[in-house]
Structures are given as C-alpha cells and as structure tokens.
Write a protein that holds these residues in place. Structure first.
Motif, PDB file in Angstrom:
ATOM      1  N   THR A   7      38.329  30.973  64.474  1.00 55.75           N
ATOM      2  CA  THR A   7      37.393  32.088  64.531  1.00 55.75           C
ATOM      3  C   THR A   7      37.858  33.186  65.473  1.00 55.75           C
ATOM      4  OG1 THR A   7      35.581  30.585  64.057  1.00 55.75           O
ATOM      5  CG2 THR A   7      35.004  32.727  64.954  1.00 55.75           C
ATOM      6  N   HIS A  74      35.752  43.651  56.463  1.00 51.42           N
ATOM      7  CA  HIS A  74      36.436  42.841  57.465  1.00 51.42           C
ATOM      8  C   HIS A  74      37.129  41.617  56.864  1.00 51.42           C
ATOM      9  CE1 HIS A  74      34.340  45.350  60.271  1.00 51.42           C
ATOM     10  NE2 HIS A  74      33.172  44.920  59.863  1.00 51.42           N
ATOM     11  N   SER A  75      36.892  41.344  55.589  1.00 46.16           N
ATOM     12  CA  SER A  75      37.495  40.182  54.938  1.00 46.16           C
ATOM     13  C   SER A  75      38.731  40.620  54.157  1.00 46.16           C
ATOM     14  CB  SER A  75      36.492  39.524  53.984  1.00 46.16           C
ATOM     15  OG  SER A  75      35.364  39.043  54.689  1.00 46.16           O
ATOM     16  N   GLN A 322      34.635  36.744  61.958  1.00 44.64           N
ATOM     17  CA  GLN A 322      35.663  36.454  60.966  1.00 44.64           C
ATOM     18  C   GLN A 322      36.396  35.167  61.330  1.00 44.64           C
ATOM     19  OE1 GLN A 322      35.163  39.873  61.964  1.00 44.64           O
ATOM     20  NE2 GLN A 322      33.966  39.755  60.090  1.00 44.64           N
ATOM     21  N   LYS A 335      41.191  35.882  55.859  1.00 47.54           N
ATOM     22  CA  LYS A 335      40.328  36.278  56.978  1.00 47.54           C
ATOM     23  C   LYS A 335      38.980  36.626  56.371  1.00 47.54           C
ATOM     24  CE  LYS A 335      41.081  40.205  59.253  1.00 47.54           C
ATOM     25  NZ  LYS A 335      39.881  41.067  59.156  1.00 47.54           N
ATOM     26  N   THR A 337      34.650  36.867  56.605  1.00 49.31           N
ATOM     27  CA  THR A 337      33.425  36.935  57.387  1.00 49.31           C
ATOM     28  C   THR A 337      32.612  35.691  57.065  1.00 49.31           C
ATOM     29  OG1 THR A 337      33.409  39.348  57.398  1.00 49.31           O
ATOM     30  CG2 THR A 337      31.311  38.237  57.811  1.00 49.31           C
TER      31      THR A 337
END
Length: 395
Positions: A7, A74-75, A322, A335, A337
C-alpha cells in the motif's frame, strides 16, 4: 496464488472498438456469456482471425489502457520501468527532472518542482502548464505519455515549452535529467526553542529523517523544543506507513487514520502508541492546496486529536489509498485504488480536502518561504502563513 498488495499513497496522476453483430442471443444468455468472456480470449481471437496482421504488444497495451479509463485517475498498469521508478521514489531517489504534475482537463500542470532538482534550478514553478516536450505538443495527452516523451530522448537535456500566468508568450526551459536524492526533511530552530520542520514528501526514510532532525534541533538549543511548526505546504504525499508513523511521534493515544474498502485487508484502523516526542509542546501545521494524500493524513490526525492547529488554505483532497499488486511475470504490477481513508473523526476528505483552523491566503505577490530556514529564524521573507503560525505559538 494471490499476490499480496503493498500500500502506497501515490499522488502522481498517470494513468476504438468496432462491433459487428453476427448473431443474437436471449438477454439472459448474453449477460451470462459476457460475464464469462475473458480479455485474453478476445485478444487471442483478434490476433488469430483478424484480416490484417496485428502488433500483439500494441493491441494488448490499448486493451489495458481502455480498462483503466473506466477506473479513477490514480489506478494504472505499471510496466517494468514504471515499477522500478516508483520503488526508487519510495526509497528517496530517482532519475528525472524533479517535477510533480497533475492532469487538469486537457492540460498537464506542474504542482511542485522538487527542491534542489534540475526543474527547481531551471526556474519551473507551481502552476506552470506544459505545452510541449522536445517540440511535441502535450495538450490533450496523458501524464504517462508526457513521461515517455521526457525519457525517450537519449540525451539528458529536455526542452519544455511552458505557459505561465502573467506571460503572453510561451517560456522555454532546457532541463537536464539527473539522479535526484529526495531529501524529505529540513528544519531550523530559533533562540526561543521554537522549531520549524518542513516535510517535503513521505518516503521510506522520512520517519528516520524527522526523528533525527528533531533530535538535532533539540541539541542546538541544549534543551527541549518549546513549540513546533510543521510545514506540509506543497507536500504531494507518499507512503501510508510513513504518514502513520510520523503522526504517532506526536500522539499519546487515539486513532490516526482508518481505511475502508471492499476486500478484508483494506479495512483497517491505525492507533497511536503511548509517547509524544515533544512532551505536549504546541504544534502548528501549515497546509495549502498542494498538500495531499499522506500530508493530509498527518494534518488530519493531529487536527482531529486536538494535538495541532492548522494554518493556511484548504488541502488538495486526495482521500484514497493505492495498493501495488504484483503480476505473474514478476516485472509488472497493478496500482489500484483499493480503499478510502478517513480521519480520526470519520471525515473522508476525498475531493473536499482539510480546512485549516486559521485560513490564511498566501498572496502571489508575496514570497513563499517553502522551508527556507533563514527566512524562519531571521524573518527575512514575508510569508503570511508562516507569520500566523509564529504568532499562534507566541500566545
């Protein structure tokens, strides 16, 4: 066997199908079939039967990108180079220009130039908009594409074309890619025993750096620290554990942060252990719109536990976690979320940020100290937010 996710809080924002209907099936059958179809099967059939030769690597990349467009910014899928770069940043070093960027509609905007980096030395500043990289337009391009343009040139020099507020014409910067050691902490202390601590980011070494700096500042005055200003302005975040451990330095008890997600391991509560390195001395935390992610964790933990007062402007508002999920080849990862985090009082700050107890707007015409220790000790720089923090500690 399922890979265990690692994480992180990662602030960097990176991240057509032609249909021919052959036959129809009942709605229930269509739904059931769709659920069972794998992407690998679709790609294999395209590669085998499609009328023209297909570059399998390129097709697979497009398929992956299409999937992640359905998720949050963010992914993303990380290839071998991107994964290595992420671990290097987490360990406080990487090769690059030293800019933190985010995507705002069609533009890539610089949110911070890392201190003592090539970008910082060249004069790039927060708010600069990237127009071109090495003469190639980056408008309506992804951060991932921009990163590739910066790194694809064999020569270390990169030419950036920038739009800057107050300038009618574009500005041009020659910036050289270099190895950068990310110094995450710097500090100073005045004769009254009031310390200033700027945390630039949260990496694997930040806890050690904070503890070491506080001990050093205490030695300078040959006594206890009587008050502390923690400067988190333009801190883009970093690693979750780092933010939790640093929060714990200043808290005797209570929740630091909680996370909630769909899989069991994503639901956690993190508690402070007994022991406050400052023995209750007052703390002021400075935040602004560039304070994000792990920086918001620290600010929220100290605010909600009534351990510190916050000065500045509303923080960025990145309230998601993430996780890195290694893939089977051992060289790439997802990666994703996987959770949202909540401050001790149960606040989710996603999209809303943290409000300071004492709002102070830093006017653009006034210089922002950004951790300049001389400006803190000698008051050479007019920094309204820093002045307010000082006034509160004097009471």
């Amino acid at each position: 066997m399922r890979s265990e996710p690692m994480t992180f809080f990662l602030n960097t924002l990176k991240i057509s199908i032609l249909v021919c209907v052959i036959s129809f099936a009942p709605a229930w059958a269509e739904s059931k079939a769709a659920a069972q179809v794998s992407i690998a099967e679709v790609l294999a059939n395209i590669q085998h039967f499609y009328v023209d030769d297909i570059d399998a690597k390129k097709l697979n990349q497009h398929a992956i990108e299409s999937i992640f467009k359905q998720l949050d910014p963010h992914s993303e899928f990380l290839d071998q180079n991107e994964l290595e770069a992420l671990f290097n940043v987490a360990n406080g070093r990487y090769t690059g220009l030293g800019i933190e960027v985010e995507q705002r509609e069609e533009h890539i905007v610089i949110v911070a130039a890392v201190e003592n980096s090539p970008a910082h030395t060249a004069g790039l500043i927060k708010g600069d908009i990237l127009l071109k990289v090495n003469g190639t337009s980056v408008i309506n391009q992804t951060i991932k594409h921009v990163s590739q343009l910066i790194n694809q040139k064999q020569q270390p020099q990169v030419t950036l074309t920038i739009a800057r507020s107050g300038h009618l014409d574009p500005l041009f910067f020659e910036v050289e890619r270099k190895k950068i050691d990310l110094k995450s902490v710097r500090g100073s202390i005045n004769n009254q025993g009031v310390a200033y601590l700027r945390i630039i980011n949260f990496n694997n070494h930040t806890l050690y750096d904070v503890a070491k700096e506080l001990a050093h500042l205490s030695q300078i005055v040959a006594g206890d620290i009587n008050g502390l200003i923690i400067d988190l302005r333009d801190n883009p975040g970093g690693i979750l554990d780092s933010a939790i451990e640093i929060s714990d330095l200043f808290l005797e008890s209570g929740v630091i942060v909680s996370t909630k997600g769909r899989f069991a391991e994503a639901n956690q509560e993190y508690y402070a252990q007994e022991g406050d390195v400052l023995n209750g001395a007052p703390i002021i935390v400075m935040i602004n719109e560039g304070s994000a992610s792990a920086a918001e964790i620290l600010a929220g933990a100290l605010q909600d536990n009534h351990r510190a007062q916050l000065v500045g402007t509303r923080s960025y508002g990145k309230g998601s976690v993430q996780s890195l999920i290694p893939l089977g080849d051992g060289q790439t990862a997802l990666k994703l979320t996987t959770a949202k985090y909540y401050t001790p009082s149960g606040r989710s700050i996603e999209g809303t940020g943290i409000l300071p107890d004492f709002p102070v707007l830093q006017r653009e015409s006034e210089h922002y100290a950004a951790g300049d220790s001389d400006s803190f000790v000698n008051a050479k720089v007019h920094d309204l937010q820093l002045e307010k923090a000082w006034q509160l500690l004097e009471k």
